[in-house]
Design an enzyme around this catalytic site. Sequence first.
Site, PDB file in Angstrom:
ATOM      1  N   TYR A  33      52.984  45.073  48.853  1.00 20.35           N
ATOM      2  CA  TYR A  33      52.180  43.838  48.898  1.00 20.35           C
ATOM      3  C   TYR A  33      52.924  42.670  49.551  1.00 20.35           C
ATOM      4  O   TYR A  33      52.778  41.526  49.122  1.00 20.35           O
ATOM      5  CB  TYR A  33      51.790  43.400  47.472  1.00 20.35           C
ATOM      6  CG  TYR A  33      51.172  44.465  46.607  1.00 20.35           C
ATOM      7  CD1 TYR A  33      50.003  45.124  46.982  1.00 20.35           C
ATOM      8  CD2 TYR A  33      51.747  44.810  45.389  1.00 20.35           C
ATOM      9  CE1 TYR A  33      49.433  46.102  46.186  1.00 20.35           C
ATOM     10  CE2 TYR A  33      51.178  45.783  44.572  1.00 20.35           C
ATOM     11  CZ  TYR A  33      50.033  46.427  44.987  1.00 20.35           C
ATOM     12  OH  TYR A  33      49.469  47.381  44.186  1.00 20.35           O
ATOM     13  N   TYR A  68      39.593  45.972  40.034  1.00 19.99           N
ATOM     14  CA  TYR A  68      40.758  46.565  40.701  1.00 19.99           C
ATOM     15  C   TYR A  68      41.155  47.795  39.894  1.00 19.99           C
ATOM     16  O   TYR A  68      41.409  47.699  38.694  1.00 19.99           O
ATOM     17  CB  TYR A  68      41.935  45.577  40.776  1.00 19.99           C
ATOM     18  CG  TYR A  68      43.193  46.254  41.273  1.00 19.99           C
ATOM     19  CD1 TYR A  68      43.390  46.471  42.639  1.00 19.99           C
ATOM     20  CD2 TYR A  68      44.157  46.727  40.392  1.00 19.99           C
ATOM     21  CE1 TYR A  68      44.514  47.125  43.105  1.00 19.99           C
ATOM     22  CE2 TYR A  68      45.287  47.382  40.845  1.00 19.99           C
ATOM     23  CZ  TYR A  68      45.465  47.576  42.201  1.00 19.99           C
ATOM     24  OH  TYR A  68      46.583  48.244  42.658  1.00 19.99           O
ATOM     25  N   LYS A 119      50.327  52.224  32.485  1.00 22.20           N
ATOM     26  CA  LYS A 119      51.200  51.048  32.326  1.00 22.20           C
ATOM     27  C   LYS A 119      51.975  51.034  31.002  1.00 22.20           C
ATOM     28  O   LYS A 119      53.037  51.617  30.889  1.00 22.20           O
ATOM     29  CB  LYS A 119      50.395  49.760  32.486  1.00 22.20           C
ATOM     30  CG  LYS A 119      49.995  49.461  33.926  1.00 22.20           C
ATOM     31  CD  LYS A 119      49.516  48.033  34.072  1.00 22.20           C
ATOM     32  CE  LYS A 119      48.942  47.745  35.441  1.00 22.20           C
ATOM     33  NZ  LYS A 119      49.922  47.510  36.491  1.00 22.20           N
TER      34      LYS A 119
END
Length: 423
Positions: A16, A143, A271
């Site tokens: 990114y 997302y 996560k």
Amino acid sequence: MKQENNRRTEHIWYPYTQMGDDFAPKLVEEAKGVNLKLDGQWVIDGISSWWSVLHGYNHHSLNDALKFQIDKFSHVMIGGLIHEPAIELAKSLSTICGRSLNRVFFSDSGSVGIEVAIKLSIQYWMNKKQATKSKLICFKKSYHGDTTGAMSISDPEDSMHHIFSPILMKHHFFDAPSSDPDIKRDQLKKIDVFLSKKHDEIAAIVLEPLVQCAGGFNFFTPDYLDELRNLADKHDVLLIYDEVATGFCRTGTFFAYHQSKTEPDILVCGKGLTGGYLGLAATITSDKVFRAFYAKGEPEKAFMHGPTFMGNPLACSLAIKSIDLATKNNYSQKFLEIQKILEEGLLGFTHPLIKRIRVKGGIGVIEVYNKSDIDGFGEYAFNKGAWLRGFESFIYTMPPALIKESELRKIIGIMKDYFLDKN
Ligand SMILES: Cc1ncc(COP(=O)(O)O)c(C=O)c1O
């Protein structure tokens, strides 16, 4: 320092990031509790390493769990083999989900967990001889990851993936869920009408429950989930929740969907699953979904997917310990306490550059009118003693559960001072 920076950027391709612009990644020298030592300076981590670190860094119980397993074996394939940590973790996740979600398919990242969910939902209908049901209902501001299938169900226009739109599988997008009763009614009506006509083409509805995170921090109320469940049942489509960001107590319940009265057919988590130590994701399905794949003598109905490192024993051992810590120490309550402090500290703060401030569980967000107004926020925060970053038009905090009140108040102070110092 220039030479040192060259060493840091010479061979690594950073995510990114336009590396051609001024870019100076900081070197992590140590990490302990909720603190990171970056280029010799200790700072408070306000974003949990992309929202994954649940307890803090270098946690002795997690370290011990890892060491215990590493001395037994670090990895084996799950094809034809299985191991105790995977069996125990699958049981633990099924128990936490309760009711009908009780089959766990492991993978190694949130994006792959989402790919698994998409494929499962489409093959579910193939196995039931309804192969036309192959598209998904998705939401703007969503997302779901960076892999191709995940990109295809993430906001196609207003997202970092928009340039790939022409090559992605086409799904059906609806407005981001709203909590405004009138707008919500209208949104759900549109989905209802659409499904009345197109249910033969739709495999599933997919969304991030209660908090759309990286697509724009949109928060909405749990009744929206119950309404979607009703629509999914009414029109015979599956319901998928992406709890990769919201899972593990961050919204004040173990999974965000626990604040609703109903449950999905498929849930994806990742996560925080290992407490933020290692990559691991789980796609958890209901018995109803599993039964569509379970057919003696019909190999074509099997699910043909198996990442090499799925259910890695080190990652599973960490996840068992992490879930144990989170449940025994009531992390849902801890995140509600964090919510209270964030609300006290952030809500009510005003500044001409700020559009809106919102808080949900352990997530505090300041949205600005102009993206360029938060350029330099990360460096400002670092100089004041915190690791925080902005993206798009947001600055936010999403700290580990074990952050101390004084540390959290410091983060809140830095977020506000950034604007005050601009005056
Ligand atoms: C809601 C959601 N789903 C999926 C993903 C992708 O997870 P990963 O980065 O582990 O592939 C993310 C990552 O931020 C996410 O926030």
